[in-house]
Design a protein around this motif. Sequence first.
Motif, PDB file in Angstrom:
ATOM      1  N   TRP A   1     -46.714 -37.910  -8.151  1.00 15.83           N
ATOM      2  CA  TRP A   1     -46.900 -37.225  -6.869  1.00 15.83           C
ATOM      3  C   TRP A   1     -47.656 -35.916  -7.016  1.00 15.83           C
ATOM      4  N   ASP A   2     -48.428 -35.580  -5.993  1.00 13.99           N
ATOM      5  CA  ASP A   2     -48.959 -34.237  -5.819  1.00 13.99           C
ATOM      6  C   ASP A   2     -47.950 -33.532  -4.923  1.00 13.99           C
ATOM      7  N   ILE A   3     -47.145 -32.680  -5.513  1.00 15.33           N
ATOM      8  CA  ILE A   3     -46.056 -32.053  -4.772  1.00 15.33           C
ATOM      9  C   ILE A   3     -46.583 -31.131  -3.678  1.00 15.33           C
ATOM     10  N   ASP A   4     -47.641 -30.394  -3.959  1.00 12.58           N
ATOM     11  CA  ASP A   4     -48.188 -29.469  -2.958  1.00 12.58           C
ATOM     12  C   ASP A   4     -48.671 -30.211  -1.703  1.00 12.58           C
ATOM     13  N   LYS A   5     -49.308 -31.364  -1.909  1.00 16.43           N
ATOM     14  CA  LYS A   5     -49.839 -32.133  -0.779  1.00 16.43           C
ATOM     15  C   LYS A   5     -48.841 -33.171  -0.267  1.00 16.43           C
ATOM     16  N   THR A   6     -47.725 -33.331  -0.975  1.00 11.61           N
ATOM     17  CA  THR A   6     -46.701 -34.341  -0.658  1.00 11.61           C
ATOM     18  C   THR A   6     -47.298 -35.736  -0.488  1.00 11.61           C
ATOM     19  N   THR A   7     -48.206 -36.085  -1.410  1.00  9.60           N
ATOM     20  CA  THR A   7     -48.828 -37.404  -1.387  1.00  9.60           C
ATOM     21  C   THR A   7     -48.780 -38.016  -2.781  1.00  9.60           C
ATOM     22  N   ALA A   8     -48.790 -39.330  -2.806  1.00  6.42           N
ATOM     23  CA  ALA A   8     -48.814 -40.047  -4.075  1.00  6.42           C
ATOM     24  C   ALA A   8     -50.203 -39.987  -4.688  1.00  6.42           C
ATOM     25  N   ILE A   9     -50.261 -39.738  -5.993  1.00  2.19           N
ATOM     26  CA  ILE A   9     -51.538 -39.727  -6.714  1.00  2.19           C
ATOM     27  C   ILE A   9     -51.805 -41.109  -7.292  1.00  2.19           C
ATOM     28  N   SER A  10     -50.800 -41.674  -7.965  1.00  4.47           N
ATOM     29  CA  SER A  10     -50.929 -42.996  -8.583  1.00  4.47           C
ATOM     30  C   SER A  10     -49.593 -43.714  -8.536  1.00  4.47           C
ATOM     31  N   SER A  11     -49.664 -45.024  -8.451  1.00  2.00           N
ATOM     32  CA  SER A  11     -48.477 -45.867  -8.504  1.00  2.00           C
ATOM     33  C   SER A  11     -48.596 -46.777  -9.723  1.00  2.00           C
ATOM     34  N   PHE A  12     -47.537 -46.843 -10.507  1.00  2.00           N
ATOM     35  CA  PHE A  12     -47.525 -47.623 -11.749  1.00  2.00           C
ATOM     36  C   PHE A  12     -46.529 -48.761 -11.584  1.00  2.00           C
ATOM     37  N   VAL A  13     -47.065 -49.982 -11.526  1.00  2.00           N
ATOM     38  CA  VAL A  13     -46.224 -51.150 -11.262  1.00  2.00           C
ATOM     39  C   VAL A  13     -46.462 -52.177 -12.363  1.00  2.00           C
ATOM     40  N   ASP A  14     -45.484 -52.335 -13.230  1.00  2.00           N
ATOM     41  CA  ASP A  14     -45.580 -53.324 -14.302  1.00  2.00           C
ATOM     42  C   ASP A  14     -44.196 -53.863 -14.666  1.00  2.00           C
ATOM     43  N   HIS A  15     -43.146 -53.340 -14.016  1.00  2.00           N
ATOM     44  CA  HIS A  15     -41.791 -53.830 -14.238  1.00  2.00           C
ATOM     45  C   HIS A  15     -41.504 -55.011 -13.309  1.00  2.00           C
ATOM     46  N   ASN A  16     -40.466 -55.765 -13.637  1.00  2.00           N
ATOM     47  CA  ASN A  16     -40.054 -56.906 -12.819  1.00  2.00           C
ATOM     48  C   ASN A  16     -38.741 -56.637 -12.096  1.00  2.00           C
ATOM     49  N   GLY A  17     -38.402 -55.388 -11.913  1.00  2.00           N
ATOM     50  CA  GLY A  17     -37.174 -55.024 -11.213  1.00  2.00           C
ATOM     51  C   GLY A  17     -37.109 -53.525 -11.011  1.00  2.00           C
ATOM     52  N   ASP A  18     -36.031 -53.075 -10.368  1.00  2.00           N
ATOM     53  CA  ASP A  18     -35.838 -51.654 -10.079  1.00  2.00           C
ATOM     54  C   ASP A  18     -36.065 -50.808 -11.327  1.00  2.00           C
ATOM     55  N   VAL A  19     -36.775 -49.711 -11.170  1.00  2.00           N
ATOM     56  CA  VAL A  19     -36.946 -48.753 -12.262  1.00  2.00           C
ATOM     57  C   VAL A  19     -35.859 -47.698 -12.092  1.00  2.00           C
ATOM     58  N   GLU A  20     -34.971 -47.616 -13.068  1.00  2.00           N
ATOM     59  CA  GLU A  20     -33.794 -46.755 -12.980  1.00  2.00           C
ATOM     60  C   GLU A  20     -34.029 -45.340 -13.503  1.00  2.00           C
ATOM     61  N   SER A  21     -35.003 -45.176 -14.405  1.00  2.00           N
ATOM     62  CA  SER A  21     -35.170 -43.877 -15.051  1.00  2.00           C
ATOM     63  C   SER A  21     -36.590 -43.704 -15.558  1.00  2.00           C
ATOM     64  N   VAL A  22     -37.083 -42.461 -15.490  1.00  2.00           N
ATOM     65  CA  VAL A  22     -38.363 -42.088 -16.090  1.00  2.00           C
ATOM     66  C   VAL A  22     -38.184 -40.764 -16.821  1.00  2.00           C
ATOM     67  N   ALA A  23     -39.003 -40.555 -17.852  1.00  2.00           N
ATOM     68  CA  ALA A  23     -38.996 -39.284 -18.581  1.00  2.00           C
ATOM     69  C   ALA A  23     -40.422 -38.994 -19.027  1.00  2.00           C
ATOM     70  N   ILE A  24     -40.851 -37.767 -18.816  1.00  2.00           N
ATOM     71  CA  ILE A  24     -42.197 -37.337 -19.196  1.00  2.00           C
ATOM     72  C   ILE A  24     -42.168 -36.822 -20.627  1.00  2.00           C
ATOM     73  N   CYS A  25     -43.166 -37.210 -21.410  1.00  2.00           N
ATOM     74  CA  CYS A  25     -43.260 -36.822 -22.821  1.00  2.00           C
ATOM     75  C   CYS A  25     -43.333 -35.304 -22.950  1.00  2.00           C
ATOM     76  N   PRO A  26     -42.554 -34.710 -23.847  1.00  2.00           N
ATOM     77  CA  PRO A  26     -42.537 -33.244 -23.958  1.00  2.00           C
ATOM     78  C   PRO A  26     -43.819 -32.621 -24.491  1.00  2.00           C
ATOM     79  N   ASN A  27     -44.624 -33.383 -25.237  1.00  2.00           N
ATOM     80  CA  ASN A  27     -45.837 -32.790 -25.792  1.00  2.00           C
ATOM     81  C   ASN A  27     -47.133 -33.372 -25.214  1.00  2.00           C
TER      82      ASN A  27
END
Length: 185
Positions: free
Chosen positions: A12-38
Amino acid sequence: MTSSGDASCILWDIDKTTAISSFVDHNGDVESVAICPNNKNIFVSGSIDAMAKVWDTRQGTNAIANFKGHESDINSVEWFPDGNAFISGSDDTTVRLFDLKAYKQLNIYCGEDILASVTSVGFSNSGYYLLVGYDEEPFCLAWNTMTCDREAQLDHPTRASCLQFSPNGYAIATGCWDRILRIWA
């Protein structure tokens, strides 16, 4: 970055409150995401399809790596502090450590006496400890990341639903279904 019940992750672009990209490759609900620290362009997702997927926001909308091993829903994912590995916790009662460079599972944290689903996972700042929340007994365990030995049990009266190490690494906060936030120092 958000995860969703429609099998997608959205940047998301938080300032514009719009989606930038959608990533769809799972076959069910996505329960968790984590951004790489480096590398803020890399993230990992865990889904009810029992797959952990690594993505690069610069590489299109398909996952760049898939990690199998769990036998049920993945409820929580988190990066190792150096960003070269991640953990995933599942309804199959296990937590698995996956290495990106070796592209394989390095460790599994489980026990014959643990019959509870994993609700949350996190690393200490050094990566020495792995903290795991469960929906039933033992509710919250600290594991030695290298040896896979249990180091401590943090007593809770009910489900430990979330956890976080403090930025300086000297304390842990755990949230429980009894509506009490506990600080461990």
